[in-house]
Design a protein around this motif. Structure first.
Motif, PDB file in Angstrom:
ATOM      1  N   THR A 152       0.781  -1.062   0.014  1.00 37.52           N
ATOM      2  CA  THR A 152      -0.279  -0.113   0.004  1.00 37.52           C
ATOM      3  C   THR A 152       0.715   1.248   0.139  1.00 37.52           C
ATOM      4  N   HIS A 153       2.179   1.007   0.479  1.00 38.97           N
ATOM      5  CA  HIS A 153       3.129   2.372   0.494  1.00 38.97           C
ATOM      6  C   HIS A 153       4.448   1.758   0.225  1.00 38.97           C
ATOM      7  N   VAL A 154       5.048   2.760  -0.622  1.00 40.63           N
ATOM      8  CA  VAL A 154       6.484   2.443  -0.943  1.00 40.63           C
ATOM      9  C   VAL A 154       7.112   3.751  -0.622  1.00 40.63           C
ATOM     10  N   LEU A 155       8.372   3.520   0.141  1.00 35.46           N
ATOM     11  CA  LEU A 155       9.073   4.808   0.806  1.00 35.46           C
ATOM     12  C   LEU A 155      10.430   4.753   0.380  1.00 35.46           C
ATOM     13  N   ALA A 156      11.079   5.798   0.223  1.00 30.85           N
ATOM     14  CA  ALA A 156      12.406   5.924   0.172  1.00 30.85           C
ATOM     15  C   ALA A 156      13.123   7.203   0.895  1.00 30.85           C
ATOM     16  N   PRO A 157      14.405   7.095   1.416  1.00 25.68           N
ATOM     17  CA  PRO A 157      14.583   8.409   2.066  1.00 25.68           C
ATOM     18  C   PRO A 157      14.772   9.507   0.954  1.00 25.68           C
ATOM     19  N   SER A 158      14.560  10.760   1.591  1.00 27.51           N
ATOM     20  CA  SER A 158      14.504  11.950   0.689  1.00 27.51           C
ATOM     21  C   SER A 158      16.006  12.459   0.456  1.00 27.51           C
ATOM     22  N   SER A 159      16.721  11.459  -0.134  1.00 26.46           N
ATOM     23  CA  SER A 159      18.301  11.474  -0.224  1.00 26.46           C
ATOM     24  C   SER A 159      18.453  11.924  -1.823  1.00 26.46           C
ATOM     25  N   THR A 160      19.792  11.932  -2.279  1.00 28.09           N
ATOM     26  CA  THR A 160      19.850  11.928  -3.764  1.00 28.09           C
ATOM     27  C   THR A 160      19.532  10.696  -4.529  1.00 28.09           C
ATOM     28  N   LEU A 161      19.746   9.502  -3.999  1.00 22.80           N
ATOM     29  CA  LEU A 161      19.107   8.367  -4.538  1.00 22.80           C
ATOM     30  C   LEU A 161      17.640   8.262  -4.370  1.00 22.80           C
ATOM     31  N   GLY A 162      17.144   8.515  -3.355  1.00 19.44           N
ATOM     32  CA  GLY A 162      15.553   8.467  -3.015  1.00 19.44           C
ATOM     33  C   GLY A 162      14.756   9.147  -3.969  1.00 19.44           C
ATOM     34  N   ARG A 163      15.341  10.529  -4.094  1.00 23.60           N
ATOM     35  CA  ARG A 163      14.844  11.514  -4.865  1.00 23.60           C
ATOM     36  C   ARG A 163      14.812  11.224  -6.350  1.00 23.60           C
ATOM     37  N   ASN A 164      15.757  10.409  -6.772  1.00 23.73           N
ATOM     38  CA  ASN A 164      16.054  10.271  -8.176  1.00 23.73           C
ATOM     39  C   ASN A 164      15.364   8.883  -8.745  1.00 23.73           C
ATOM     40  N   VAL A 165      15.320   7.803  -7.660  1.00 24.96           N
ATOM     41  CA  VAL A 165      14.618   6.629  -7.909  1.00 24.96           C
ATOM     42  C   VAL A 165      13.103   6.878  -7.733  1.00 24.96           C
ATOM     43  N   LEU A 166      12.725   7.210  -6.697  1.00 24.00           N
ATOM     44  CA  LEU A 166      11.103   7.037  -6.277  1.00 24.00           C
ATOM     45  C   LEU A 166      10.314   7.588  -7.359  1.00 24.00           C
ATOM     46  N   PRO A 167      10.798   8.862  -7.686  1.00 30.18           N
ATOM     47  CA  PRO A 167       9.575   9.518  -8.570  1.00 30.18           C
ATOM     48  C   PRO A 167       9.593   8.762  -9.934  1.00 30.18           C
ATOM     49  N   ARG A 168      10.796   8.204 -10.492  1.00 34.77           N
ATOM     50  CA  ARG A 168      10.531   7.293 -11.723  1.00 34.77           C
ATOM     51  C   ARG A 168       9.958   6.186 -11.512  1.00 34.77           C
ATOM     52  N   ALA A 169      10.007   5.586 -10.394  1.00 35.20           N
ATOM     53  CA  ALA A 169       9.237   4.111 -10.207  1.00 35.20           C
ATOM     54  C   ALA A 169       7.722   4.700 -10.187  1.00 35.20           C
ATOM     55  N   ALA A 170       7.558   5.745  -9.523  1.00 36.78           N
ATOM     56  CA  ALA A 170       6.082   6.385  -9.333  1.00 36.78           C
ATOM     57  C   ALA A 170       5.558   6.545 -10.580  1.00 36.78           C
ATOM     58  N   ALA A 171       6.380   7.151 -11.627  1.00 35.98           N
ATOM     59  CA  ALA A 171       5.705   7.268 -13.034  1.00 35.98           C
ATOM     60  C   ALA A 171       5.663   6.078 -13.864  1.00 35.98           C
ATOM     61  N   LEU A 172       6.415   5.100 -13.491  1.00 37.43           N
ATOM     62  CA  LEU A 172       6.345   3.648 -14.035  1.00 37.43           C
ATOM     63  C   LEU A 172       4.827   3.316 -13.827  1.00 37.43           C
ATOM     64  N   LEU A 173       4.442   3.398 -12.271  1.00 34.97           N
ATOM     65  CA  LEU A 173       3.186   2.748 -11.873  1.00 34.97           C
ATOM     66  C   LEU A 173       2.028   3.709 -12.147  1.00 34.97           C
ATOM     67  N   ASP A 174       2.301   4.845 -12.703  1.00 26.60           N
ATOM     68  CA  ASP A 174       1.292   5.830 -13.008  1.00 26.60           C
ATOM     69  C   ASP A 174       0.406   6.379 -11.869  1.00 26.60           C
ATOM     70  N   VAL A 175       1.433   6.648 -10.860  1.00 31.16           N
ATOM     71  CA  VAL A 175       0.998   7.511  -9.532  1.00 31.16           C
ATOM     72  C   VAL A 175       1.854   8.630  -9.320  1.00 31.16           C
ATOM     73  N   GLN A 176       1.367   9.599  -8.440  1.00 27.81           N
ATOM     74  CA  GLN A 176       1.732  10.840  -7.980  1.00 27.81           C
ATOM     75  C   GLN A 176       2.648  10.478  -6.775  1.00 27.81           C
TER      76      GLN A 176
END
Ligand code: FAD
Length: 359
Positions: A121-145
């Motif tokens: 139900t939730h996917v979390l990543a640290p708001s680090s250089t890595l997390g900010r780079n990876v998580l929004p891309r994965a969100a786009a792949l999953l078609d969520v904001q």
């Protein structure tokens, strides 16, 4: 701080009739909660920002799974550490050469595939250089904001995040049935304890691994230059000594700040103006603020820094703030616990001498 409120749709369609939105709330709330946390690690050790993110994950309720991705042979020790972290119920590992250098595309491909097959139900990543780079891309792949920089979890769909460079807090409410994908500001959550847990560890499936391989290739790892420093890392330091434009040169910056930082065991930070002017070594990634690092040390000493909102956004959560500035009306004094109005070129040598161990 003023608190704003807004509704942030997390899933398409962006505009829904009210009845359908309520139906979506109900559908989501009936699902059993479960959270996946993307771990960040280096040299075989889990980074502290992951332990802070785990605390946010636990506040959501439900089991917490940690995903450890990396190059071949790099995840064993990290997964073992993650399995012992408080509140972790399972650890997934993914090892492949395409995941060795934290490139965003394969990591996002993997995260998307793991989410698609396991439906957290939730996917979390640290708001680090890595997390900010990876998580929004994965969100786009999953078609969520994705929701960035969460500093408070109110409930499973209500989150607080800073806006306007930290001058206001927005309460964000997720609607729709899609997974909630969040980057979490580590300084806003205490670290989870380690050592007591005993979570299961298993590799991701071949299909999930294939998604990482399929997504690789859009960018290529060329190399890295590692800066060696005896000082603590800026984001993790207990004490930060930061200098601003008033230092006037790179020579002054290091001659006046280094002795104080050395004696306090502190990391050295800087305002963006000092970095841009070439006074602070950019190789230390020293800039603090909206476009730099967010820090929350026990003690932050701002020297010759005016206190622009973009700088304050990166250090206002520090426990004790000391400001040294020649202008008594400088905005930094509005957030300082202790202020010294004075010329830094006179004050700093005296301070360094007073901090001398033989005094
Ligand atoms: P100044 O504003 O020039 O202040 C210097 C201070 O030193 C003054 O208060 C002055 O009174 C004092 N001073 C002068 N001489 C002495 C002396 N001899 N002794 C003691 N004090 C003295 N900035 C950041 O820091 N981090 C960011 O992440 C960031 N992001 C930004 C993002 C955007 C989109 C924008 C537009 C700006 C951003 N900035 C950021 C820049 C920010 O707005 C300020 O310009 C910057 O922080 C100013 O740096 P400063 O305080 O060192 O310099």
């Amino acid at each position: 701080m003023p608190v704003g409120a807004c509704i942030w749709p997390l899933a398409k369609p962006l505009v829904k009739p009210a009845g359908r939105v309520l139906a979506s709330f109900a559908a989501f709330s009936q699902r059993a909660l479960s959270t996946l946390v993307l771990a960040e690690h280096k040299d075989g050790a889990l980074l502290p920002n992951t332990l802070h993110t785990l605390t946010a994950a636990k506040q959501l309720g439900g089991p917490v799974t940690v995903l450890v991705a990396g190059g071949v042979g790099s995840t064993t020790a990290v997964a073992a550490a993650a399995s012992k972290a408080d509140g972790v119920t399972a650890v997934l590992t993914a090892e492949h050469s395409c995941l060795a250098h934290s490139l965003a595309e394969p990591a996002a491909g993997l995260l998307g595939a793991v989410q698609r097959s396991r439906k957290y139900t939730h996917v979390l990543a640290p708001s680090s250089t890595l997390g900010r780079n990876v998580l929004p891309r994965a969100a786009a792949l999953l078609d969520v904001q994705a929701v960035a920089d969460v500093v408070e979890v109110r409930d499973e769909r209500t989150f607080v995040r800073p806006i306007y460079a930290g001058n206001a807090l927005a309460t964000v409410q997720a609607v729709g049935e899609g997974v909630r994908m969040l980057t979490v500001r580590p300084t806003a959550f205490a670290p989870s304890a380690t050592g007591g847990g005993s979570a299961s560890v298993e590799p991701v499936s071949p299909e999930e691994m294939q998604a990482a391989r399929d997504a690789a290739g859009a960018s290529q790892w060329v190399g890295e230059e590692v800066c060696k420093s005896d000082r603590p890392e800026l984001g993790q330091a207990r004490v930060v000594v930061s200098g601003g434009r008033a230092l006037k040169s790179a020579e002054n910056f290091s001659a006046l700040l280094d002795p104080i930082a050395d004696k306090l065991g502190a990391a050295v930070g800087a305002s963006r103006a000092a970095v841009d002017a070439g006074y602070a070594p950019n190789d230390l990634q020293a800039s603090v603020g909206q476009t730099g690092k967010v820090v929350a040390p026990d003690l932050y000493i701002a020297i010759g820094i005016s206190g622009a909102i973009q700088h304050v956004a990166g250090m206002s959560s520090s426990k004790v703030i000391v400001a040294i500035n020649s202008d008594a009306d400088a905005p930094i004094f509005q957030i300082a616990d202790y202020g010294l109005v004075g010329d830094l070129f006179k004050v700093l040598p005296q301070l360094a001498a007073e901090l001398s161990p033989n005094k």
